[in-house]
Design an enzyme around this catalytic site. Structure first.
Site, short mmCIF file in Angstrom:
data_model
loop_
_atom_site.label_atom_id
_atom_site.label_comp_id
_atom_site.label_asym_id
_atom_site.label_seq_id
_atom_site.Cartn_x
_atom_site.Cartn_y
_atom_site.Cartn_z
N LYS A 117 -20.58 58.66 -12.19
CA LYS A 117 -20.28 59.99 -11.39
C LYS A 117 -21.83 60.60 -10.96
CE LYS A 117 -15.47 60.45 -12.28
NZ LYS A 117 -14.60 61.10 -13.20
N GLN A 142 -13.37 65.78 -17.40
CA GLN A 142 -13.22 64.44 -17.64
C GLN A 142 -11.88 64.49 -18.73
OE1 GLN A 142 -14.75 61.55 -16.35
NE2 GLN A 142 -12.97 60.52 -17.21
N ASP A 162 -11.27 67.53 -8.29
CA ASP A 162 -10.13 66.54 -8.62
C ASP A 162 -8.97 66.87 -7.81
OD1 ASP A 162 -10.92 64.17 -10.16
OD2 ASP A 162 -11.05 65.37 -12.17
#
Ligand code: NDP
Length: 296
Positions: A54, A98, A121
């Site tokens: 990422k 995460q 997200d």
């Protein structure tokens, strides 16, 4: 018939190229540099690989990325304090925590602490709610990646019959909402669905997000349908001791029936990080009152 293979690597590369051009233009005009903060707790090797890629991809499109590492023993209070700090930091436009988190930390509590405007997200209940009610929302990356592939393949999705197999909060449900937003007629199937093969055979668009290797067989697919396989399953390979990745769809059978299909790997997977960066640019533009236009 042999299906067209939908190349997620090529589409994600085009999306990243478009993002890089947009970011360069934004900077050249004296605007902000989009910034993505990634929070990683513990040393799970798979999570470390995701976080590294990422960051690498963010750098490639000219964005800033900030890594915040915590030991496996980190407390919920420490993590919440970090989220508060990132919410207040004007250089950070997107925050990604995460998952999974260690068991002493309530993941929902942490995700709900993220400012919805920075929730790249798309997991915050405010964004989930806005997606359902038609407001401007940051949308979960994998389903939005699937939608981009579908729209590039089919154009207008209005009136098409879509069957989404799987109803998780991160894939199945937002996927169904996105298809509904495009005026498809949507069925959500799950483990209690009666006669799943018959439901799938009705689908012009079939999205498989189950997590069961090659569960969806070729004769479950309507001839000419567009099949999006979200599943990533590691199974024993041909040689002893080796493994390989397969999707939720029995690809070798499905490719003979479908009109178009995503492979695993190389279909939906590469789209997820590209959409995360797209969401970071969208979040940055909205936070600065700038217009955001779709890239693909
Ligand atoms: P979850 O385990 O959270 O959800 C699976 C869903 O499938 C559930 O809704 C479940 O139904 C349904 N299901 C399970 N068994 C059956 C069955 N026999 N018949 C019908 N439905 C069934 O998984 P995720 O949504 O998180 O992930 C799905 C797959 O997508 C996984 O392989 C995952 O690795 C992959 N994935 C890929 C990503 C990418 O970037 N490409 C990103 C995220 C996920 P019920 O609700 O009734 O239990």
């Amino acid at each position: 018939m042999t299906a067209k293979i939908i190349d997620g690597n090529a589409v994600s590369a085009a999306l990243r190229e478009g993002l890089a051009a947009r970011v360069a233009k934004l900077k050249a005009e004296g605007g902000p540099t989009p910034g993505l903060a990634v929070v990683l707790v513990g040393s799970d090797p798979a999570s470390q690989v995701y976080v590294k890629s990422k960051q690498k991809r963010a750098g490639e499109v000219g964005m800033n990325s900030f890594e915040h590492l915590f030991p496996e023993t980190a407390s919920e209070a420490e993590l919440l304090a970090k989220v508060d700090e990132l919410n207040a930091d004007p250089k950070v436009h997107g925050i990604l925590v995460q998952l999974p988190l260690p068991k002493q930390i309530d993941a929902d509590k942490v995700l709900e602490r993220i400012d919805p405007a920075k929730d790249v997200d798309g997991f915050h209940p405010v964004n989930v709610g806005r997606l359902a009610t038609g407001g401007p929302a940051l949308v979960s990356c994998t389903p939005l990646g699937c939608l981009i592939l579908l729209k590039r393949e089919l154009g207008d999705l209005a009136g098409k019959r879509a069957v989404v197999v799987g109803r998780s909060n991160i894939v199945g449900k937002p996927m169904a909402q996105l298809l509904l937003r495009e005026s498809a007629t949507v069925v959500i199937a799950h483990s209690k669905t009666r006669d799943l093969p018959a439901e799938c055979r009705q689908a012009d668009i079939l999205v498989a997000a189950v997590g069961r290797p090659e569960m969806i067989k070729g004769d479950w697919i309507k001839p000419g349908a567009t099949v999006i396989d979200v599943g990533i399953n590691r199974v024993p390979g041909a040689e002893p001791g080796k493994t390989k990745l397969v999707g939720d769809v029995a690809f070798a059978e499905a490719v003979e029936v479908a009109g178009a299909i995503t492979p695993v790997p190389g279909g939906v997977g590469p789209m997820t990080i590209a959409v995360l960066l797209r969401n970071t640019l969208e979040a940055c533009c909205r936070q600065h009152g700038l217009p955001f236009e779709e890239i693909l």
